[in-house]
Design a protein around this motif. Structure first.
Motif, short mmCIF file in Angstrom:
data_model
loop_
_atom_site.label_atom_id
_atom_site.label_comp_id
_atom_site.label_asym_id
_atom_site.label_seq_id
_atom_site.Cartn_x
_atom_site.Cartn_y
_atom_site.Cartn_z
N ASP A 90 13.43 14.92 -0.18
CA ASP A 90 13.23 16.11 -1.01
C ASP A 90 11.75 16.52 -1.05
OD1 ASP A 90 15.95 16.20 -1.60
OD2 ASP A 90 15.71 14.90 -3.37
N GLY A 91 11.08 16.41 0.11
CA GLY A 91 9.71 16.89 0.21
C GLY A 91 8.66 15.98 -0.37
N ARG A 92 9.03 14.76 -0.76
CA ARG A 92 8.03 13.83 -1.32
C ARG A 92 8.18 12.44 -0.70
NH1 ARG A 92 4.92 15.62 -5.36
NH2 ARG A 92 5.52 17.62 -6.33
N LEU A 93 7.04 11.71 -0.62
CA LEU A 93 7.06 10.35 -0.11
C LEU A 93 7.77 9.44 -1.11
CD1 LEU A 93 4.70 11.75 1.49
CD2 LEU A 93 3.63 9.49 1.60
N PRO B 205 3.37 14.81 -2.16
CA PRO B 205 4.11 15.88 -1.49
C PRO B 205 3.97 15.77 0.02
CG PRO B 205 2.10 16.75 -2.45
CD PRO B 205 2.22 15.33 -2.93
N GLU B 206 4.98 16.18 0.74
CA GLU B 206 5.00 16.06 2.20
C GLU B 206 3.87 16.82 2.88
OE1 GLU B 206 8.38 16.43 5.75
OE2 GLU B 206 8.65 17.48 3.83
N ASP B 207 3.39 17.90 2.25
CA ASP B 207 2.33 18.67 2.89
C ASP B 207 1.00 17.93 2.96
OD1 ASP B 207 1.37 18.77 0.30
OD2 ASP B 207 1.63 20.94 0.05
N VAL B 208 0.94 16.72 2.38
CA VAL B 208 -0.29 15.92 2.46
C VAL B 208 -0.59 15.54 3.91
CG1 VAL B 208 0.79 13.63 2.19
CG2 VAL B 208 -1.55 14.01 1.37
N ARG C 137 0.82 -1.21 0.00
CA ARG C 137 0.00 0.00 0.00
C ARG C 137 0.86 1.27 0.00
NH1 ARG C 137 -3.72 -1.08 5.03
NH2 ARG C 137 -1.90 -2.29 5.66
N VAL C 138 1.91 1.25 0.81
CA VAL C 138 2.77 2.43 0.89
C VAL C 138 3.44 2.71 -0.44
CG1 VAL C 138 4.90 3.31 1.93
CG2 VAL C 138 3.13 2.32 3.38
N ALA C 139 3.78 1.65 -1.17
CA ALA C 139 4.43 1.83 -2.47
C ALA C 139 3.55 2.65 -3.42
CB ALA C 139 4.75 0.47 -3.08
N LEU C 140 2.22 2.54 -3.25
CA LEU C 140 1.29 3.27 -4.11
C LEU C 140 1.27 4.77 -3.80
CD1 LEU C 140 -1.66 0.69 -4.01
CD2 LEU C 140 -0.10 1.11 -5.92
N LEU C 141 1.86 5.16 -2.66
CA LEU C 141 1.85 6.57 -2.26
C LEU C 141 3.07 7.32 -2.76
CD1 LEU C 141 0.72 6.13 1.47
CD2 LEU C 141 -0.72 6.43 -0.55
#
Length: 407
Positions: free
Chosen positions: A303-306, A240-243, A232-236
């Motif tokens: 770098d601000g992204r998952l 962006p980190e602000d989510v 499931r996490v791979a799908l994320l």
């Protein structure tokens, strides 16, 4: 050795001085107080006093105990109350019988349910010694003190009746250990909060349906939780980190959550959450509710992204049990004095390890395995299983200036 007894029951309009008047009369006779119970419902008092004495059964109005009988009749006449006196004995064997607390919750709680539950108690050869109301809203909760029953057998009987009557029933041993529970460890998703955090994240990533399907299979025990989490996490990946801030604002606490935490903290309980979700969300709940301990997974952000990966060891089914052990050790509380609450298959190990495991609106496999199950939508109903009444909670809130709508 058996003792003779008299059970004296006065019933009538409640007024000051009834109890003191009866005991003043009893003090003039060679009896000891074996039990007392008093209840007032809509201004009508029922007072029951069980006294024990040596000697044979009372005969007419003669003799010491016969004189007591006459004196109590005079009290009832003076107070214009109904009187019932029953004779009996208390054997040492009966005095030593263990007691159970049977807690019944319903919304609504219908007479048929109480008839079914009390009928099962009677059929098991047990006796209902006392009945007390713990709450009248938003659910009705009645607690019975039951003696002479085998806990496991009665639990099985009442579970079947509860299912038939669509109510919740919990059976617990009475005694000091019931009130000694001092650490609450709770699942987060679909327990402390109504949501599944990973599904809220998936909604922002546009993969909700796929993630929800994997989540459901994991909660039912069809998939290994750790493997399902990785999928499931791979799908994320790429969110962006602000989510995290957006999702935190979308969370909805389960009704009664604030009342539960506030009340138990007031009573010096330690409160912990353990989640297969993510620290980026649970940390906010810890700060908001004043929670003592927490354990959850951490999503990797670069770098601000998952990145679609989890950092460190995954908090899965065994991990939740290990967290409970760790929290108990840090708090200096034995496992027998812990309560675990959860709804999914990955909560099973911690429910089994705790002194009391509660399945809250849980999957069937969890309801069957837990010590007791609650299917009402109010999280603070757990207080009733600890013997804490709605009136006590509201009185404490009023003293502390907490508004009635705080939850």
């Amino acid at each position: 050795m058996n003792q003779r007894t008299l059970l004296i029951t006065l019933t009538g309009p409640d007024r000051p001085g009834v109890t003191s008047r009866l005991f003043s009369v009893l003090s003039g006779f060679p009896v000891t107080v074996a039990d007392v119970e008093q209840v007032v419902i809509r201004g009508r008092l029922t007072l029951g006093v069980l006294v024990a004495y040596a000697g044979g059964p009372p005969t007419g109005t003669g003799g010491t105990i016969g004189g007591l009988w006459t004196a109590v009749e005079q009290v009832a006449a003076d107070l214009d109350m109904d009187l019932e006196i029953a004779t009996g004995t208390i054997s040492k064997e009966k005095r030593r019988r263990g007691r159970l607390h049977v807690t019944v919750l319903g919304a609504p709680l219908l007479p048929a349910a109480m008839a079914g539950i009390s009928g099962r108690v009677a059929a098991s050869g047990a006796n209902i010694d006392r009945i007390e109301r713990l709450s009248s809203y938003p659910v009705t909760c009645i607690e019975m003190a039951v003696s002479g029953a085998d806990p496991q057998a009665l639990r099985a009987e009442l579970a079947a009746e509860a299912a038939a009557q669509r109510v919740d029933v919990a059976v617990q041993r009475s005694g000091l250990h019931r009130r000694a529970k001092r650490l609450i460890v709770m699942d987060v998703d679909s327990t402390l909060i109504r949501d599944e955090v990973i599904e809220l994240l998936a909604k922002h990533a546009g993969c909700l349906d796929e993630v929800a399907e994997i989540t459901e299979r994991a909660m039912q025990g069809e998939l290994d939780f750790a493997q399902s989490l990785v999928r499931r996490v791979a799908l994320l990946e790429g969110l962006p980190e602000d989510v995290f801030g957006k999702v935190a604002k979308e969370l909805v606490l389960t009704p009664g959550a604030r009342t539960l935490v506030r009340t138990l903290k007031r009573l010096d309980y330690r409160f912990a959450i353990v989640s297969g979700g993510f620290t980026q969300i649970t940390d906010a709940l810890v700060a908001d509710l004043g929670i003592d301990y927490s354990a959850a997974n951490t999503l990797e952000v670069v770098d601000g992204r998952l990145t679609g990966r989890v950092v460190g060891e995954i908090v899965d089914r065994p991990g939740k049990a290990r967290a409970l052990e760790r929290f108990a050790a840090e708090a200096g509380i034995p496992l027998s004095q812990t309560v675990a609450i959860g709804d999914g298959a990955n909560d099973l190990d911690m429910l089994a390890l705790a002194g009391l495991g509660i399945a809250f609106n849980a999957k069937p496999v969890v309801r069957q395995a837990a010590d007791t199950a609650l299917n009402v939508p109010y999280l603070d109903s757990i207080l009733y299983l600890l013997g804490i009444s709605r009136e006590e909670v509201e009185a404490a809130d009023a003293e502390d200036g907490v508004p009635p709508t705080a939850d």
